[in-house]
Design a protein around this motif. Structure first.
Motif, mmCIF file in Angstrom:
data_model
loop_
_atom_site.group_PDB
_atom_site.id
_atom_site.type_symbol
_atom_site.label_atom_id
_atom_site.label_comp_id
_atom_site.label_asym_id
_atom_site.label_seq_id
_atom_site.Cartn_x
_atom_site.Cartn_y
_atom_site.Cartn_z
ATOM 1 N N GLU A 33 0.645 -1.250 -0.435
ATOM 2 C CA GLU A 33 0.383 0.141 0.138
ATOM 3 C C GLU A 33 0.645 1.128 -0.107
ATOM 4 O O GLU A 33 0.183 2.577 0.300
ATOM 5 C CB GLU A 33 -1.250 0.418 1.396
ATOM 6 N N ILE A 34 1.701 1.171 0.456
ATOM 7 C CA ILE A 34 3.140 2.388 0.246
ATOM 8 C C ILE A 34 4.063 2.820 -0.899
ATOM 9 O O ILE A 34 4.366 1.795 -1.191
ATOM 10 C CB ILE A 34 4.396 1.955 1.255
ATOM 11 N N ASP A 35 3.197 3.390 -1.635
ATOM 12 C CA ASP A 35 4.011 4.234 -3.284
ATOM 13 C C ASP A 35 5.648 4.900 -2.557
ATOM 14 O O ASP A 35 6.512 4.452 -3.182
ATOM 15 C CB ASP A 35 3.434 5.187 -3.479
ATOM 16 N N VAL A 36 5.830 5.216 -1.822
ATOM 17 C CA VAL A 36 7.026 6.152 -1.507
ATOM 18 C C VAL A 36 6.844 6.044 0.677
ATOM 19 O O VAL A 36 5.544 7.184 1.135
ATOM 20 C CB VAL A 36 6.951 7.673 -1.521
ATOM 21 N N GLY A 37 8.010 5.665 0.981
ATOM 22 C CA GLY A 37 7.803 5.438 2.769
ATOM 23 C C GLY A 37 9.485 5.269 2.986
ATOM 24 O O GLY A 37 10.313 4.763 2.712
ATOM 25 N N MET A 38 9.307 4.451 4.023
ATOM 26 C CA MET A 38 10.058 3.781 4.989
ATOM 27 C C MET A 38 10.182 2.565 5.789
ATOM 28 O O MET A 38 8.717 2.508 6.519
ATOM 29 C CB MET A 38 11.063 5.510 5.790
ATOM 30 N N GLN A 103 17.280 0.786 8.921
ATOM 31 C CA GLN A 103 15.546 0.570 8.012
ATOM 32 C C GLN A 103 16.183 0.844 6.364
ATOM 33 O O GLN A 103 16.986 1.269 5.882
ATOM 34 C CB GLN A 103 15.853 2.732 8.405
ATOM 35 N N VAL A 104 15.348 1.095 5.602
ATOM 36 C CA VAL A 104 14.865 0.431 4.457
ATOM 37 C C VAL A 104 13.896 1.411 3.326
ATOM 38 O O VAL A 104 13.082 1.580 4.216
ATOM 39 C CB VAL A 104 14.855 -0.729 4.080
ATOM 40 N N PRO A 105 14.005 2.638 2.311
ATOM 41 C CA PRO A 105 12.900 2.673 1.568
ATOM 42 C C PRO A 105 12.644 1.930 0.922
ATOM 43 O O PRO A 105 12.430 0.588 0.394
ATOM 44 C CB PRO A 105 13.798 4.175 0.455
ATOM 45 N N VAL A 106 11.371 2.545 1.289
ATOM 46 C CA VAL A 106 10.208 1.870 0.521
ATOM 47 C C VAL A 106 9.689 2.300 -1.216
ATOM 48 O O VAL A 106 8.684 3.814 -0.645
ATOM 49 C CB VAL A 106 8.605 1.105 1.204
ATOM 50 N N SER A 107 9.350 2.032 -2.075
ATOM 51 C CA SER A 107 8.671 2.463 -2.892
ATOM 52 C C SER A 107 7.903 1.351 -3.791
ATOM 53 O O SER A 107 8.917 0.421 -3.989
ATOM 54 C CB SER A 107 10.486 2.310 -4.306
#
Length: 140
Positions: A33-38, A103-107
């Protein structure tokens, strides 16, 4: 902004470095559900740690274990905290050096890591039980 948090227990692992990326994703389907996040991954223990590194060649994980054991050896005469065995204090030192979270970026609903990167559980004890992990995901 969306916010998700989940806690789960890993099964017991033998001492060493283990890729747990797929287990993390199994416990967090909301990542789609996350386009841009962490994503923050946190381990609730003082004798195991987390890191990100090579996910393809298992000899990398073997070399990590060999190196960290030489860097922080067991059975040193100056260790006072050895109530649970010779790996007790070294496990705490290793965990502090490597860290309790990543921490890992979510795209676009996926972890945005390099093609050869994976999240490791760094198990520093000879006979550890399962480890508890907290996942916190935020983004839009």
């Amino acid at each position: 902004m969306k916010l998700f948090q989940r806690q789960f227990s890993l099964p017991p692992y033998q001492r060493g470095f283990h890729i747990i990326t797929s287990l993390i994703l199994e416990h967090l389907p909301e990542i789609q559900e996350i386009d841009v996040g962490m994503l923050q991954v946190f381990i609730k223990h003082t004798s195991a740690s987390l890191t990100i590194n090579e996910n393809a060649d298992p000899t990398v994980r073997e070399d990590f274990e060999s190196y960290i054991n030489r860097f922080v050896p067991e059975n040193e005469p100056y260790y006072k905290h050895n109530y649970e065995g010779s790996d007790d204090m070294p496990a705490h030192i290793k965990a502090s050096l490597m860290g309790a979270s990543v921490q890992v970026p979510v795209s676009n609903g996926k972890l945005n890591m390099g093609i050869w990167q994976g999240i490791y559980l760094c198990e520093h004890r000879n006979y550890a039980s399962g480890r508890n992990i907290v996942l916190t995901l935020w983004g839009s």
